[in-house]
Design a protein around this motif. Structure first.
Motif, mmCIF file in Angstrom:
data_model
loop_
_atom_site.group_PDB
_atom_site.id
_atom_site.type_symbol
_atom_site.label_atom_id
_atom_site.label_comp_id
_atom_site.label_asym_id
_atom_site.label_seq_id
_atom_site.Cartn_x
_atom_site.Cartn_y
_atom_site.Cartn_z
ATOM 1 N N GLN A 36 0.824 -1.212 0.000
ATOM 2 C CA GLN A 36 0.000 0.000 0.000
ATOM 3 C C GLN A 36 0.855 1.258 0.000
ATOM 4 N N LYS A 37 1.948 1.256 0.748
ATOM 5 C CA LYS A 37 2.850 2.414 0.777
ATOM 6 C C LYS A 37 3.626 2.553 -0.534
ATOM 7 N N TYR A 38 3.839 1.411 -1.221
ATOM 8 C CA TYR A 38 4.624 1.404 -2.456
ATOM 9 C C TYR A 38 3.817 1.925 -3.647
ATOM 10 N N LEU A 39 2.501 1.823 -3.571
ATOM 11 C CA LEU A 39 1.640 2.246 -4.683
ATOM 12 C C LEU A 39 1.837 3.724 -4.999
ATOM 13 N N GLY A 40 1.428 4.109 -6.185
ATOM 14 C CA GLY A 40 1.515 5.506 -6.614
ATOM 15 C C GLY A 40 2.494 5.667 -7.762
ATOM 16 N N LYS A 41 2.857 6.900 -8.003
ATOM 17 C CA LYS A 41 3.712 7.236 -9.146
ATOM 18 C C LYS A 41 5.176 7.286 -8.743
ATOM 19 N N TRP A 42 6.010 6.685 -9.592
ATOM 20 C CA TRP A 42 7.456 6.699 -9.436
ATOM 21 C C TRP A 42 8.074 7.206 -10.751
ATOM 22 N N TYR A 43 9.168 7.939 -10.621
ATOM 23 C CA TYR A 43 9.944 8.400 -11.772
ATOM 24 C C TYR A 43 11.187 7.525 -11.887
ATOM 25 N N ARG A 151 10.694 13.798 -9.786
ATOM 26 C CA ARG A 151 11.332 13.755 -11.112
ATOM 27 C C ARG A 151 12.817 14.089 -11.020
ATOM 28 N N TYR A 152 13.168 15.033 -10.158
ATOM 29 C CA TYR A 152 14.562 15.438 -9.972
ATOM 30 C C TYR A 152 14.951 15.169 -8.517
ATOM 31 N N PRO A 153 15.372 13.946 -8.207
ATOM 32 C CA PRO A 153 15.678 13.604 -6.816
ATOM 33 C C PRO A 153 16.955 14.278 -6.327
ATOM 34 N N ALA A 154 16.998 14.504 -5.027
ATOM 35 C CA ALA A 154 18.203 15.042 -4.398
ATOM 36 C C ALA A 154 19.308 13.992 -4.454
ATOM 37 N N ILE A 155 20.544 14.433 -4.453
ATOM 38 C CA ILE A 155 21.680 13.514 -4.483
ATOM 39 C C ILE A 155 21.637 12.576 -3.283
ATOM 40 N N ALA A 156 21.205 13.063 -2.129
ATOM 41 C CA ALA A 156 21.119 12.222 -0.931
ATOM 42 C C ALA A 156 20.164 11.044 -1.144
ATOM 43 N N VAL A 157 19.107 11.246 -1.910
ATOM 44 C CA VAL A 157 18.154 10.173 -2.212
ATOM 45 C C VAL A 157 18.834 9.102 -3.077
ATOM 46 N N GLN A 180 14.924 13.057 -17.753
ATOM 47 C CA GLN A 180 13.641 13.510 -17.217
ATOM 48 C C GLN A 180 13.419 15.001 -17.511
ATOM 49 N N LYS A 181 14.157 15.543 -18.489
ATOM 50 C CA LYS A 181 14.018 16.961 -18.823
ATOM 51 C C LYS A 181 12.940 17.170 -19.887
ATOM 52 N N ASN A 182 12.297 18.324 -19.810
ATOM 53 C CA ASN A 182 11.275 18.716 -20.791
ATOM 54 C C ASN A 182 10.166 17.674 -20.910
ATOM 55 N N CYS A 183 9.654 17.287 -19.765
ATOM 56 C CA CYS A 183 8.589 16.276 -19.708
ATOM 57 C C CYS A 183 7.277 16.970 -19.365
ATOM 58 N N ALA A 184 6.388 16.996 -20.301
ATOM 59 C CA ALA A 184 5.076 17.580 -20.051
ATOM 60 C C ALA A 184 4.205 16.528 -19.387
ATOM 61 N N GLU A 185 3.680 16.839 -18.204
ATOM 62 C CA GLU A 185 2.824 15.883 -17.490
ATOM 63 C C GLU A 185 1.614 15.482 -18.333
ATOM 64 N N ASN A 186 1.111 16.401 -19.146
ATOM 65 C CA ASN A 186 -0.077 16.092 -19.946
ATOM 66 C C ASN A 186 0.264 15.296 -21.209
ATOM 67 N N ALA A 187 1.533 14.941 -21.400
ATOM 68 C CA ALA A 187 1.911 14.152 -22.578
ATOM 69 C C ALA A 187 1.656 12.668 -22.366
#
Length: 193
Positions: A36-43, A151-157, A180-187
């Motif tokens: 349940q915690k894992y569900l959702g959107k991942w980049y 989309r742009y994670p911190a280096i620590a992550v 992950q550059k120039n990514c339109a969410e509506n695309a």
């Protein structure tokens, strides 16, 4: 005999893309994965080269849970060559008592097989390390992904993900950074590839 070799390459190539001499290495997975915690959107931050993602950018994976315990999977990407957005839908099921060892199927693929989808590490809120290995006796095919909630994670992550990769003795030499550059969410699209 030749058709057996070709079939193995097709199945192995579709499940994971980097061939290695020898079987799959032993890796540690998340203890008691909370789906349940894992569900959702991942980049997708980084991955092993995979033919099915060739030229792909803006890659995301969205997981949804169903009442029967199956996890719905929608992977999306945009072709950096043509700019065309595409997606593929599948599902993951638990085949063993280990909740972190899932089996992933994409019904629209020409060859149907269960691809290993093992969650090696995650904090659920910022990163996940996913592993796939198919063992063919004298060789194996392997794939790995670093997924992040941003989309742009911190280096620590990313460093947390690298620690898990290093702990499992997975080579970082095969990782490529996902654009992950120039990514339109509506695309995003529902087109199945």
């Amino acid at each position: 005999m030749m058709w057996v070799y070709v079939a193995l390459l097709l199945v192995g190539g579709a499940a994971a893309q980097i061939p290695f001499i020898g079987g799959c290495p032993k890796v540690d997975t998340v203890q008691d994965l909370d789906t349940q915690k894992y569900l959702g959107k991942w980049y997708e931050a980084e991955r092993y080269f995979a033919f099915f993602e060739f030229g792909g950018k803006c890659v995301t994976a969205t997981y949804t849970g169903y009442d029967n315990g199956t996890v719905g999977v929608v992977n999306r990407q945009i072709s950096s060559l043509s700019g065309v957005a595409s997606s593929i839908q599948g599902y993951a099921t638990q085949k063993t008592s280990n909740k972190a060892k899932l089996s992933l199927v994409f019904p629209s693929m020409p060859v149907h097989f269960d691809a290993p989808y093992w969650v090696l590490d995650t904090d659920y809120s910022s990163y996940a390390v996913v592993w796939s290995c198919s063992d063919f006796g004298i060789f194996s095919t392997r794939n790995a992904w670093i997924l992040t909630r941003e989309r742009y994670p911190a280096i620590a992550v990313l460093e947390k993900a690298y620690q898990s990769i290093d702990k499992n003795k997975i080579s970082r030499a095969f990782f490529v950074r996902t654009d992950q550059k120039n990514c339109a969410e509506n695309a995003e699209t529902n087109q199945i590839v």
